[in-house]
Design a protein around this motif. Structure first.
Motif, PDB file in Angstrom:
ATOM      1  N   LEU A   5       0.837  -1.189   0.000  1.00 29.41           N
ATOM      2  CA  LEU A   5       0.000   0.000   0.000  1.00 29.41           C
ATOM      3  C   LEU A   5       0.873   1.240   0.000  1.00 29.41           C
ATOM      4  CD1 LEU A   5      -0.049   1.249   3.172  1.00 29.41           C
ATOM      5  CD2 LEU A   5      -1.322  -0.844   3.492  1.00 29.41           C
ATOM      6  N   VAL A   6       0.271   2.310  -0.456  1.00 30.86           N
ATOM      7  CA  VAL A   6       0.947   3.600  -0.519  1.00 30.86           C
ATOM      8  C   VAL A   6       0.067   4.615   0.189  1.00 30.86           C
ATOM      9  CG1 VAL A   6       1.788   5.427  -2.041  1.00 30.86           C
ATOM     10  CG2 VAL A   6       2.036   3.031  -2.718  1.00 30.86           C
ATOM     11  N   VAL A   7       0.658   5.350   1.140  1.00 35.48           N
ATOM     12  CA  VAL A   7      -0.074   6.400   1.825  1.00 35.48           C
ATOM     13  C   VAL A   7       0.303   7.722   1.158  1.00 35.48           C
ATOM     14  CG1 VAL A   7      -0.510   7.553   4.024  1.00 35.48           C
ATOM     15  CG2 VAL A   7      -0.021   5.091   3.984  1.00 35.48           C
ATOM     16  N   LYS A   8      -0.685   8.379   0.593  1.00 35.94           N
ATOM     17  CA  LYS A   8      -0.465   9.645  -0.094  1.00 35.94           C
ATOM     18  C   LYS A   8      -0.319  10.766   0.935  1.00 35.94           C
ATOM     19  CE  LYS A   8      -1.178   7.984  -4.259  1.00 35.94           C
ATOM     20  NZ  LYS A   8      -0.277   8.048  -5.360  1.00 35.94           N
ATOM     21  N   ASP A   9       0.170  11.923   0.490  1.00 35.06           N
ATOM     22  CA  ASP A   9       0.346  13.076   1.372  1.00 35.06           C
ATOM     23  C   ASP A   9      -0.962  13.516   2.020  1.00 35.06           C
ATOM     24  OD1 ASP A   9       3.067  13.176   0.920  1.00 35.06           O
ATOM     25  OD2 ASP A   9       2.902  14.599  -0.740  1.00 35.06           O
ATOM     26  N   ASN A  10      -2.070  13.313   1.308  1.00 35.77           N
ATOM     27  CA  ASN A  10      -3.367  13.733   1.845  1.00 35.77           C
ATOM     28  C   ASN A  10      -3.992  12.674   2.771  1.00 35.77           C
ATOM     29  OD1 ASN A  10      -4.076  11.799   0.019  1.00 35.77           O
ATOM     30  ND2 ASN A  10      -5.411  13.105  -1.210  1.00 35.77           N
ATOM     31  N   GLY A  11      -3.244  11.592   3.088  1.00 33.53           N
ATOM     32  CA  GLY A  11      -3.725  10.556   3.997  1.00 33.53           C
ATOM     33  C   GLY A  11      -4.517   9.447   3.331  1.00 33.53           C
ATOM     34  N   VAL A  12      -4.701   9.540   2.021  1.00 31.13           N
ATOM     35  CA  VAL A  12      -5.429   8.505   1.292  1.00 31.13           C
ATOM     36  C   VAL A  12      -4.524   7.281   1.143  1.00 31.13           C
ATOM     37  CG1 VAL A  12      -6.462   7.896  -0.939  1.00 31.13           C
ATOM     38  CG2 VAL A  12      -6.870  10.150   0.057  1.00 31.13           C
ATOM     39  N   ILE A  13      -5.085   6.107   1.415  1.00 26.04           N
ATOM     40  CA  ILE A  13      -4.329   4.867   1.276  1.00 26.04           C
ATOM     41  C   ILE A  13      -4.746   4.184  -0.011  1.00 26.04           C
ATOM     42  CG2 ILE A  13      -3.937   2.575   2.254  1.00 26.04           C
ATOM     43  CD1 ILE A  13      -4.396   3.797   5.017  1.00 26.04           C
ATOM     44  N   GLU A  14      -3.780   3.802  -0.821  1.00 20.29           N
ATOM     45  CA  GLU A  14      -4.039   3.066  -2.057  1.00 20.29           C
ATOM     46  C   GLU A  14      -3.378   1.702  -1.957  1.00 20.29           C
ATOM     47  OE1 GLU A  14      -2.745   5.342  -5.414  1.00 20.29           O
ATOM     48  OE2 GLU A  14      -4.317   6.842  -5.172  1.00 20.29           O
ATOM     49  N   ILE A  15      -4.105   0.664  -2.353  1.00 18.90           N
ATOM     50  CA  ILE A  15      -3.588  -0.702  -2.353  1.00 18.90           C
ATOM     51  C   ILE A  15      -3.368  -1.102  -3.800  1.00 18.90           C
ATOM     52  CG2 ILE A  15      -4.055  -3.085  -1.698  1.00 18.90           C
ATOM     53  CD1 ILE A  15      -5.884  -1.965   0.501  1.00 18.90           C
ATOM     54  N   SER A  16      -2.225  -1.684  -4.083  1.00 20.80           N
ATOM     55  CA  SER A  16      -1.903  -2.032  -5.467  1.00 20.80           C
ATOM     56  C   SER A  16      -2.816  -3.148  -5.976  1.00 20.80           C
ATOM     57  CB  SER A  16      -0.443  -2.479  -5.579  1.00 20.80           C
ATOM     58  OG  SER A  16      -0.266  -3.752  -4.986  1.00 20.80           O
ATOM     59  N   GLU A  17      -3.087  -3.143  -7.264  1.00 17.33           N
ATOM     60  CA  GLU A  17      -3.891  -4.192  -7.892  1.00 17.33           C
ATOM     61  C   GLU A  17      -3.226  -5.548  -7.700  1.00 17.33           C
ATOM     62  OE1 GLU A  17      -6.918  -4.393  -9.325  1.00 17.33           O
ATOM     63  OE2 GLU A  17      -7.210  -2.333  -8.633  1.00 17.33           O
ATOM     64  N   GLN A  18      -1.895  -5.566  -7.747  1.00 18.89           N
ATOM     65  CA  GLN A  18      -1.148  -6.811  -7.557  1.00 18.89           C
ATOM     66  C   GLN A  18      -1.398  -7.371  -6.152  1.00 18.89           C
ATOM     67  OE1 GLN A  18       3.074  -6.471  -8.132  1.00 18.89           O
ATOM     68  NE2 GLN A  18       3.464  -8.565  -7.470  1.00 18.89           N
TER      69      GLN A  18
END
Length: 107
Positions: A5-18
Motif C-alpha cells: 500500500l501507498v499512503v499519499k500526502d493527503n492521507g489517502v491509502i491506495e492498495i496495489s492491484e497486484q
C-alpha cells in the motif's frame, strides 16, 4: 515487487492491484484447502465408524471419533424478552480488539 500500500500526502491509502489479486488468490487457495480438509475428515469419520475404530494414532497424527451428543444452552434472547430488567442487571461491558474486514469480489 509492488508495495502493498501507498499512503499519499493527503492521507489517502491506495492498495496495489497486484496486492489485491494476490489476496484474492490466497483466499481461493484457503477455500479449496478447507474444502479438501472437510472432505478428508468426512471420509475418515465414515471409515472409522464403519469399521468401529475409535482412535487412530500415528507419528505426528491422531484422529478420534467424537460421537454425537446433546447439551443444554442458555437461551439469552428468550430470557431477555421475558426478563428485561433482570437481563440488564447481569450485562457487562467488554472490549473487542479492532480489526480490518476485507471483502473482495470473486473477480
Amino acid at each position: 515487487m509492488n508495495e502493498l500500500l501507498v499512503v499519499k500526502d493527503n492521507g489517502v491509502i491506495e492498495i496495489s492491484e497486484q496486492a489485491i489479486e494476490e489476496y484474492r488468490k490466497n483466499q481461493y487457495i484457503l477455500t479449496v484447502a478447507k474444502m479438501q480438509q472437510d472432505i478428508f475428515k468426512e471420509e475418515l469419520q465414515e471409515a472409522m465408524e464403519k469399521y468401529g475404530v475409535k482412535k487412530i494414532e500415528m507419528s505426528g497424527f491422531s484422529a478420534t471419533v467424537v460421537p454425537e451428543s446433546t447439551y443444554k444452552r442458555f437461551n439469552s434472547r428468550k430470557f431477555k424478552k421475558e426478563n428485561p430488567e433482570l437481563h440488564k442487571q447481569y450485562q457487562t461491558e467488554a472490549k473487542r480488539k479492532g480489526y480490518v474486514r476485507i471483502e473482495v469480489d470473486e473477480g
